[in-house]
Write a protein that holds these residues in place. Structure first.
Motif, PDB file in Angstrom:
ATOM      1  N   ARG A  21      -2.964   4.363  -2.223  1.00  0.00           N
ATOM      2  CA  ARG A  21      -3.422   4.924  -0.961  1.00  0.00           C
ATOM      3  C   ARG A  21      -3.453   3.761   0.031  1.00  0.00           C
ATOM      4  O   ARG A  21      -2.817   2.743  -0.186  1.00  0.00           O
ATOM      5  CB  ARG A  21      -4.806   5.572  -1.079  1.00  0.00           C
ATOM      6  N   ILE A  22      -4.193   3.881   1.116  1.00  0.00           N
ATOM      7  CA  ILE A  22      -4.400   2.790   2.062  1.00  0.00           C
ATOM      8  C   ILE A  22      -5.831   2.281   1.932  1.00  0.00           C
ATOM      9  O   ILE A  22      -6.784   3.069   1.910  1.00  0.00           O
ATOM     10  CB  ILE A  22      -4.161   3.274   3.510  1.00  0.00           C
ATOM     11  N   PHE A  23      -5.966   0.969   1.808  1.00  0.00           N
ATOM     12  CA  PHE A  23      -7.245   0.301   1.994  1.00  0.00           C
ATOM     13  C   PHE A  23      -7.070  -0.752   3.072  1.00  0.00           C
ATOM     14  O   PHE A  23      -5.965  -1.278   3.259  1.00  0.00           O
ATOM     15  CB  PHE A  23      -7.724  -0.354   0.690  1.00  0.00           C
ATOM     16  N   LEU A  82      -8.170  -3.889   3.278  1.00  0.00           N
ATOM     17  CA  LEU A  82      -8.162  -5.298   2.916  1.00  0.00           C
ATOM     18  C   LEU A  82      -7.158  -5.596   1.799  1.00  0.00           C
ATOM     19  O   LEU A  82      -6.957  -4.780   0.886  1.00  0.00           O
ATOM     20  CB  LEU A  82      -9.560  -5.739   2.471  1.00  0.00           C
ATOM     21  N   VAL A  83      -6.576  -6.781   1.864  1.00  0.00           N
ATOM     22  CA  VAL A  83      -5.550  -7.197   0.901  1.00  0.00           C
ATOM     23  C   VAL A  83      -6.123  -7.295  -0.508  1.00  0.00           C
ATOM     24  O   VAL A  83      -5.408  -7.088  -1.492  1.00  0.00           O
ATOM     25  CB  VAL A  83      -4.944  -8.552   1.332  1.00  0.00           C
ATOM     26  N   ASN A  84      -7.394  -7.596  -0.625  1.00  0.00           N
ATOM     27  CA  ASN A  84      -8.000  -7.751  -1.949  1.00  0.00           C
ATOM     28  C   ASN A  84      -8.422  -6.426  -2.573  1.00  0.00           C
ATOM     29  O   ASN A  84      -8.822  -6.394  -3.745  1.00  0.00           O
ATOM     30  CB  ASN A  84      -9.216  -8.678  -1.866  1.00  0.00           C
ATOM     31  N   GLN A  85      -8.343  -5.311  -1.828  1.00  0.00           N
ATOM     32  CA  GLN A  85      -8.756  -4.011  -2.372  1.00  0.00           C
ATOM     33  C   GLN A  85      -7.592  -3.376  -3.123  1.00  0.00           C
ATOM     34  O   GLN A  85      -6.951  -2.435  -2.666  1.00  0.00           O
ATOM     35  CB  GLN A  85      -9.262  -3.113  -1.241  1.00  0.00           C
ATOM     36  N   ILE A  95      -8.800  10.575  -0.854  1.00  0.00           N
ATOM     37  CA  ILE A  95      -7.854  10.515   0.260  1.00  0.00           C
ATOM     38  C   ILE A  95      -8.097  11.734   1.137  1.00  0.00           C
ATOM     39  O   ILE A  95      -7.929  12.875   0.697  1.00  0.00           O
ATOM     40  CB  ILE A  95      -6.404  10.492  -0.246  1.00  0.00           C
ATOM     41  N   ILE A  96      -8.514  11.502   2.373  1.00  0.00           N
ATOM     42  CA  ILE A  96      -8.805  12.579   3.320  1.00  0.00           C
ATOM     43  C   ILE A  96      -7.754  12.514   4.421  1.00  0.00           C
ATOM     44  O   ILE A  96      -7.597  11.484   5.075  1.00  0.00           O
ATOM     45  CB  ILE A  96     -10.211  12.442   3.914  1.00  0.00           C
ATOM     46  N   THR A  97      -7.052  13.594   4.620  1.00  0.00           N
ATOM     47  CA  THR A  97      -5.966  13.600   5.589  1.00  0.00           C
ATOM     48  C   THR A  97      -5.902  14.976   6.254  1.00  0.00           C
ATOM     49  O   THR A  97      -6.794  15.808   6.051  1.00  0.00           O
ATOM     50  CB  THR A  97      -4.637  13.217   4.915  1.00  0.00           C
ATOM     51  N   ALA A 108       0.843  -1.192   0.000  1.00  0.00           N
ATOM     52  CA  ALA A 108       0.000   0.000   0.000  1.00  0.00           C
ATOM     53  C   ALA A 108       0.876   1.238   0.000  1.00  0.00           C
ATOM     54  O   ALA A 108       2.020   1.205   0.456  1.00  0.00           O
ATOM     55  CB  ALA A 108      -0.923   0.012   1.219  1.00  0.00           C
ATOM     56  N   ALA A 109       0.332   2.351  -0.491  1.00  0.00           N
ATOM     57  CA  ALA A 109       1.074   3.610  -0.552  1.00  0.00           C
ATOM     58  C   ALA A 109       0.717   4.472   0.643  1.00  0.00           C
ATOM     59  O   ALA A 109       0.156   5.559   0.512  1.00  0.00           O
ATOM     60  CB  ALA A 109       0.779   4.351  -1.858  1.00  0.00           C
TER      61      ALA A 109
END
Length: 370
Positions: free
Chosen positions: A140-142, A144-147, A309-311, A112-113
């Motif tokens: 980005r971050i999700f 689950l591994v499948n996303q 992406i909300i940060t 993931a990034a």
């Protein structure tokens, strides 16, 4: 192919690593920045001990048929445990995967990034003398591994390998990404709360065709801006130009409520709703938070929602803020950036959009206005 302007092979410096850490936290608004700091220290200690640095390369620098693999932590749905890595878990996972495939891995890339997973390949690359490919499967971050964009492209996830701090390792011959997600979570639980995983083995040409390219470079660029001595407003402008920030809203935290609704498998069981008041016009801002921030509403209307992406940033110095900064009375700059293009397709929204994360069903949402 989705790109962010990847660069050809370079040897990353100490400054690059520190900027990458900042960018990794910023791109995920991570709930556990301590793991990013710990992983960064492991990388820097290895660089000092061996007088070298990780090599970052463009996927085009590899032969088309070169075997590349993603590496990353997978936990069992709770925050990363107190069982800290010994240091060789990812090497063990790669070795058993190579044995299963009958060929050597020639490049690695992050799962993931964002968060600690964006930093994992740096140490692993130095330990194995493998280049880190400037790409990832999420952008980005999700949770689950499948996303991943690989799932969107119909690619198999396996075989997958997992190793733990207890010295145990396993290879699972599984192709369906959702099935692999469940198996890896179970292994993480057996290993003490987390597993070092090697997944999505593929040819470099396949990664070039389907992956999110240039994602590590993008994180470093974010970190360079956020770590710079620029004034906060100058950082805002630089982020708009460099990484396509869509909106920035300054607001004061008013109240937060930890809710009892169930989390999606693989997510931390502590979703929250945080209410803020916008500083300039007094509008009510609501953030929906799980592992990271998933939705922002302003006066009841949805202004940003996953896969956006909300940060956050700190208004005082323009530094990166985390979920720990959402305490009553604190002022934060809420920042919205676009995700990689594939996530806005109908297939991408089904896999990584608000419905996939049970967001609207958890409490409803207003009309989206952007």
């Amino acid at each position: 192919m989705t790109g962010y302007g990847a660069v050809s092979a370079v040897r990353l410096t100490t400054d690059d690593i520190l900027h990458l850490k900042t960018g990794s936290i910023f791109n995920s608004c991570t709930a556990d920045p301590d793991w990013c700091a710990e992983e960064t220290q492991r990388v820097l200690a290895h660089m000092e001990a061996y007088d070298t640095g990780p090599e970052l390369c463009d996927v085009g620098d590899l032969d088309d048929d070169a075997l590349v693999v993603s590496v990353g932590f997978v936990n069992n749905g709770i925050p990363m445990s107190d069982l800290r890595p010994v240091g060789d878990e990812f090497v063990a996972a790669l070795r058993v995967l190579e044995e299963s495939l009958g060929r050597p891995v020639q490049g690695i890339f992050p799962l993931a990034a964002g968060s600690a997973n964006a930093l994992i390949p740096l140490l692993v690359g130095m330990q194995t003398d493998l280049p880190i490919v400037d790409a990832d499967p999420m952008g980005r971050i999700f949770p689950l591994v499948n996303q991943t964009v690989f799932t969107l492209a119909g690619l198999p996830v396996g075989p997958v390998a997992a190793a733990g701090a207890t010295g145990e390792s396993a290879v699972v011959n599984v192709s369906d990404p959702l099935r692999a997600e469940r198996i890896l979570r179970a292994l993480a639980g057996e290993y003490g709360g987390w597993a070092a995983t090697a997944t999505y083995p593929m040819a470099a040409s396949t990664l070039a065709r389907t992956g999110v390219l240039g994602s590590i470079t993008r994180l470093i660029r974010m970190g360079q801006i956020l770590d710079s001595p620029l004034e906060t407003e100058q950082k805002h402008d630089a982020l708009r130009r460099a990484v396509g920030v869509k909106q920035i809203l300054r607001a004061r935290v008013g109240d937060g409520a930890w809710l009892a609704r169930p989390a999606t498998p693989g997510e931390i069981e502590r979703p929250a709703s945080v209410v803020l008041v916008e500083e300039s016009q007094g509008r009510l801002v609501q953030l929906e938070v799980k592992n990271e921030m998933l939705m922002m509403m302003v006066d009841g209307a949805v202004r940003a929602v996953v896969p956006d992406i909300i940060t956050m940033m700190r208004p005082l110095d323009g530094g990166v803020a985390t979920l720990d900064d959402l305490w009553t009375g604190n002022v934060v700059d809420i920042v919205v950036m676009p995700a990689a293009t594939p996530w806005y397709t109908p297939e991408g929204l089904r896999l990584g959009g608000p419905t996939a994360l049970n967001l609207f069903g958890a409490g409803g949402a207003g009309r989206r206005t952007t």
